[in-house]
Design a protein around this motif. Structure first.
Motif, PDB file in Angstrom:
ATOM      1  N   ARG A  63      -1.579   0.799   6.240  1.00  8.29           N
ATOM      2  CA  ARG A  63      -1.954   1.560   4.812  1.00  8.29           C
ATOM      3  C   ARG A  63      -0.915   2.126   3.935  1.00  8.29           C
ATOM      4  NH1 ARG A  63      -2.471   4.582   9.297  1.00  8.29           N
ATOM      5  NH2 ARG A  63      -1.331   6.681   9.344  1.00  8.29           N
ATOM      6  N   GLU A  65       0.850   4.963   1.812  1.00  5.20           N
ATOM      7  CA  GLU A  65       0.996   6.384   1.712  1.00  5.20           C
ATOM      8  C   GLU A  65       1.823   6.690   0.541  1.00  5.20           C
ATOM      9  OE1 GLU A  65       2.651   7.718   5.414  1.00  5.20           O
ATOM     10  OE2 GLU A  65       0.638   7.556   6.419  1.00  5.20           O
ATOM     11  N   ARG A  70       2.485   2.371   5.669  1.00  8.04           N
ATOM     12  CA  ARG A  70       2.514   2.919   7.161  1.00  8.04           C
ATOM     13  C   ARG A  70       2.212   1.671   7.836  1.00  8.04           C
ATOM     14  NH1 ARG A  70       4.957   6.709  10.017  1.00  8.04           N
ATOM     15  NH2 ARG A  70       4.677   8.230   7.954  1.00  8.04           N
ATOM     16  N   ARG A 136       8.103   6.205  13.829  1.00 15.47           N
ATOM     17  CA  ARG A 136       7.632   7.315  14.151  1.00 15.47           C
ATOM     18  C   ARG A 136       7.182   7.230  15.818  1.00 15.47           C
ATOM     19  NH1 ARG A 136       4.549  12.127  12.257  1.00 15.47           N
ATOM     20  NH2 ARG A 136       2.538  12.038  13.494  1.00 15.47           N
ATOM     21  N   SER A 145      10.408  11.295  13.454  1.00 12.89           N
ATOM     22  CA  SER A 145      10.690  10.188  13.019  1.00 12.89           C
ATOM     23  C   SER A 145      12.421   9.799  12.967  1.00 12.89           C
ATOM     24  CB  SER A 145      10.045   9.985  11.622  1.00 12.89           C
ATOM     25  OG  SER A 145       8.777   9.833  11.452  1.00 12.89           O
ATOM     26  N   SER A 168       4.074   4.222  14.897  1.00 10.66           N
ATOM     27  CA  SER A 168       3.840   3.642  13.614  1.00 10.66           C
ATOM     28  C   SER A 168       5.316   3.352  13.329  1.00 10.66           C
ATOM     29  CB  SER A 168       3.104   4.174  12.584  1.00 10.66           C
ATOM     30  OG  SER A 168       3.611   5.512  12.303  1.00 10.66           O
ATOM     31  N   LEU A 170       7.037   3.045   9.204  1.00 13.18           N
ATOM     32  CA  LEU A 170       6.950   3.489   7.802  1.00 13.18           C
ATOM     33  C   LEU A 170       8.195   2.647   6.942  1.00 13.18           C
ATOM     34  CD1 LEU A 170       5.659   5.344   5.587  1.00 13.18           C
ATOM     35  CD2 LEU A 170       7.876   6.513   5.691  1.00 13.18           C
TER      36      LEU A 170
END
Ligand SMILES: Cc1cc2nc3c(=O)[nH]c(=O)nc-3n(C[C@H](O)[C@H](O)[C@H](O)COP(=O)(O)OP(=O)(O)OC[C@H]3O[C@@H](n4cnc5c(N)ncnc54)[C@H](O)[C@@H]3O)c2cc1C
Length: 288
Positions: A63, A65, A70, A136, A145, A168, A170
């Motif tokens: 998704r 962000e 992410r 993360r 993170s 996840s 980023l």
């Protein structure tokens, strides 16, 4: 798997974190299993406890962000290949995912697992280095993170604590006009482990390099950045000779390849030099 190993199969992230309380080095997180099942089968890794997170849907999904893209740790190479968001924000990650094993492997191989192996030959990891990605990590004690470059600490070693799992990744929003490239060289054109793998992200204005980040795999005990290359070219308006020099320097100073079953150190240095030279010329001089 060791006959004495126990297995938890949580369905939720909270359940997975509960299962990791009190974890030790012998507690292993199982995602797609494309690396770990081979380890179990050969006996190279003998787990005490396995936490199988494959059904934890909270670890899936890609998704956008405000800070970037992410990507859930359980996102597979197949899902990366099919993602319009990944294509838009991290095109070289999609290219790299397309080069991991065969389609059957891609359907199970996750981005979290690719990082988790901390293999120097992992194909997604150099891309995550070049794109300055962050990992993360979560545990019952909280979340943190860290830059992917700090997550990998050595040959098959990471900064992950036993009670933590990769939740996840980023990929920060990319600078406008950034150009990116990826190359993998293996024994064959497809379905082979990398002998050398390279990812580059560069921005230039009026021919002058503003930012440059390059990473390589299979040329040291872990995925590496190429600081000599960056130093040599940053702030310059390079011509073909300057790219040659920078590529040569990086292949000499930045890496420490070894001879092994897949290749020789000498071959790896030479291939790294040539790939860097070609990629940079494509990205900066529009040579194809
Ligand atoms: C035939 C074959 C071909 C392959 N070809 C390639 C290739 O071309 N390029 C390439 O890069 N790799 C390749 N691989 C290796 C492997 O497929 C990838 O590294 C894959 O991304 C691993 O993901 P996985 O989900 O299967 O990880 P797993 O095998 O489930 O786990 C791998 C490691 O990561 C850890 N881990 C997994 N998920 C997490 C998490 N969420 N949090 C913390 N730790 C975690 C595990 O504990 C384990 O140490 C290949 C493997 C096979 C068997």
């Amino acid at each position: 798997m060791s006959p004495a190993a126990t297995v938890s199969s949580p369905r939720t992230l909270a359940g997975a974190l509960d299962a990791l309380v009190g974890a030790t080095e012998a507690t292993l997180i199982l995602a797609g299993g494309t690396d770990l099942m081979v380890e179990f089968q050969t006996g190279r890794t003998r787990p005490g406890h396995v936490v199988d997170v494959w059904r934890v849907d909270e670890l899936r999904g890609i998704r956008a962000e405000p800070a970037g893209l992410r990507i859930g740790a359980l996102t597979t190479c197949t899902e990366l290949r099919a993602s319009a968001l990944a294509q838009e924000h991290a095109d070289i990650l999609v290219i790299a995912a397309d080069e991991v094993g065969a389609e059957q492997i891609q359907a199970r191989a996750t981005i979290g697992g690719n990082l988790g192996t901390a293999s120097p030959a992992a194909d997604l990891t150099p891309v995550l280095f070049a794109l300055e990605a962050e990992v993360r990590l979560v545990s019952k004690a909280g979340a943190r993170s860290l830059p992917v470059t700090e997550f990998l600490t050595g040959y098959r070693k990471t900064a992950r604590r036993p009670e933590e799992l990769i939740e996840s990744i980023l990929v920060p929003t990319r600078a406008p006009g950034e150009r990116r490239g990826f190359r993998k060289v293996g024994t064959r054109r497809a379905q082979s482990i990398s002998k050398v793998v390279v990812a580059v992200a560069v921005t230039a204005l009026d021919g002058v390099i503003r930012t440059l980040r390059a990473s390589a795999g299979s040329v040291a005990e872990r995925t590496i950045l190429l600081p000599s290359l960056e130093r040599e070219l940053a702030g310059k308006a390079p011509d073909a000779a300057a790219l040659d020099r920078a590529a040569r320097r990086a292949a000499t100073a930045d890496c420490a390849p070894i001879d092994d079953v897949r290749s020789t150190a000498r071959y790896r240095r030479e291939v790294l030099r040539r790939i860097l030279r070609t990629l940079l010329a494509e990205l900066l001089l529009d040579e194809t």
